[in-house]
Scaffold this motif. Structure first.
Motif, PDB file in Angstrom:
ATOM      1  N   THR A  89      37.176  29.256  40.723  1.00  0.00           N
ATOM      2  CA  THR A  89      37.456  30.221  41.780  1.00  0.00           C
ATOM      3  C   THR A  89      38.619  29.706  42.609  1.00  0.00           C
ATOM      4  OG1 THR A  89      35.158  30.963  41.871  1.00  0.00           O
ATOM      5  CG2 THR A  89      36.506  31.388  43.810  1.00  0.00           C
ATOM      6  N   LEU A  90      39.604  30.574  42.838  1.00  0.00           N
ATOM      7  CA  LEU A  90      40.822  30.207  43.565  1.00  0.00           C
ATOM      8  C   LEU A  90      41.130  31.223  44.659  1.00  0.00           C
ATOM      9  CD1 LEU A  90      43.034  29.384  40.463  1.00  0.00           C
ATOM     10  CD2 LEU A  90      42.092  27.721  42.062  1.00  0.00           C
ATOM     11  N   SER A  91      42.005  30.827  45.560  1.00  0.00           N
ATOM     12  CA  SER A  91      42.479  31.755  46.591  1.00  0.00           C
ATOM     13  C   SER A  91      43.990  31.644  46.761  1.00  0.00           C
ATOM     14  CB  SER A  91      41.766  31.475  47.916  1.00  0.00           C
ATOM     15  OG  SER A  91      41.999  30.145  48.323  1.00  0.00           O
ATOM     16  N   ASP A  92      44.663  31.112  45.741  1.00  0.00           N
ATOM     17  CA  ASP A  92      46.115  31.036  45.821  1.00  0.00           C
ATOM     18  C   ASP A  92      46.736  31.311  44.457  1.00  0.00           C
ATOM     19  OD1 ASP A  92      45.282  28.687  44.574  1.00  0.00           O
ATOM     20  OD2 ASP A  92      46.862  27.471  45.471  1.00  0.00           O
ATOM     21  N   SER A  93      47.981  31.723  44.492  1.00  0.00           N
ATOM     22  CA  SER A  93      48.719  31.962  43.250  1.00  0.00           C
ATOM     23  C   SER A  93      50.074  31.262  43.376  1.00  0.00           C
ATOM     24  CB  SER A  93      48.891  33.457  42.989  1.00  0.00           C
ATOM     25  OG  SER A  93      49.634  34.057  44.023  1.00  0.00           O
ATOM     26  N   GLU A  97      41.764  38.258  47.782  1.00  0.00           N
ATOM     27  CA  GLU A  97      41.854  37.004  48.523  1.00  0.00           C
ATOM     28  C   GLU A  97      41.265  35.838  47.733  1.00  0.00           C
ATOM     29  OE1 GLU A  97      40.264  35.858  52.782  1.00  0.00           O
ATOM     30  OE2 GLU A  97      41.394  37.750  52.810  1.00  0.00           O
ATOM     31  N   LYS A  98      40.103  36.066  47.119  1.00  0.00           N
ATOM     32  CA  LYS A  98      39.473  35.056  46.260  1.00  0.00           C
ATOM     33  C   LYS A  98      39.262  35.679  44.891  1.00  0.00           C
ATOM     34  CE  LYS A  98      36.477  32.007  47.955  1.00  0.00           C
ATOM     35  NZ  LYS A  98      35.173  31.538  48.436  1.00  0.00           N
ATOM     36  N   PHE A  99      39.533  34.898  43.853  1.00  0.00           N
ATOM     37  CA  PHE A  99      39.364  35.409  42.503  1.00  0.00           C
ATOM     38  C   PHE A  99      38.851  34.305  41.591  1.00  0.00           C
ATOM     39  CE2 PHE A  99      43.750  34.287  43.347  1.00  0.00           C
ATOM     40  CZ  PHE A  99      44.068  33.409  42.320  1.00  0.00           C
ATOM     41  N   LYS A 100      38.228  34.739  40.504  1.00  0.00           N
ATOM     42  CA  LYS A 100      37.643  33.811  39.546  1.00  0.00           C
ATOM     43  C   LYS A 100      38.344  34.000  38.202  1.00  0.00           C
ATOM     44  CE  LYS A 100      33.127  32.610  37.652  1.00  0.00           C
ATOM     45  NZ  LYS A 100      31.704  32.921  37.734  1.00  0.00           N
ATOM     46  N   PRO A 156      37.985  39.733  40.938  1.00  0.00           N
ATOM     47  CA  PRO A 156      37.714  39.497  42.361  1.00  0.00           C
ATOM     48  C   PRO A 156      36.361  38.834  42.565  1.00  0.00           C
ATOM     49  CG  PRO A 156      38.312  41.801  41.967  1.00  0.00           C
ATOM     50  CD  PRO A 156      38.140  41.152  40.628  1.00  0.00           C
TER      51      PRO A 156
END
Length: 145
Positions: A91-95, A116-119, A143
């Motif tokens: 799970t991340l919140s940055d690209s 905002e947060k994705f897996k 998401p």
């Protein structure tokens, strides 16, 4: 999976199409369909059309009118990510947020409608060539609610 009904331009209303909700325009304020069109929609969120009804309705924005569509929040968003972070289940919140708009990878490095947060739900094996030297992998993200 949350499903909802909204209106979308008749030319854009095709099952499987995705769109980013950008918010209400000034011309929408006095429209009798305003509630159907905008209620419950989240600005910047990516939606996928599940089904389309056949009737066209008048619209001040869309020249060919609008159709009623059933939509859902898009659950599969393709993007590029640094290879070291490309782990299924992470799970991340940055690209990457690369600003090289002439790069062929720009849209995958900066996907519209990214939550905002994705897996990460899928990682592709091939490494992607980056003009700036980053080691990248294509992934599918979903998401995190």
């Amino acid at each position: 999976m949350e499903k909802k009904i909204t209106l979308i331009g008749s030319k854009l209303a095709k099952t499987g199409n995705e769109f980013i909700y950008c918010g209400m325009l000034k011309e929408c304020e006095n429209c009798k369909f305003k509630k159907i069109c905008h209620e419950g929609m989240v600005v910047g969120r990516r939606y996928r059309i599940r089904s389309v009804r056949s009737t066209d309705h008048p619209c001040k924005i869309h020249e060919c009118g609008v159709k009623v569509v059933e939509i859902e929040v898009s659950r599969e968003i393709p993007m590029l990510i640094e290879s070291r972070k490309a782990l299924e289940g992470l799970t991340l919140s940055d690209s990457i947020k690369c600003n090289n708009i002439t790069c062929e990878n720009y849209l995958l490095c900066n996907p519209e409608g990214l939550p905002e947060k994705f897996k990460i739900v899928k990682v592709f094996k091939n490494k992607i060539t980056c003009p700036r030297g980053y080691s990248l992998r294509k992934v599918i993200v979903s998401p995190v609610d």
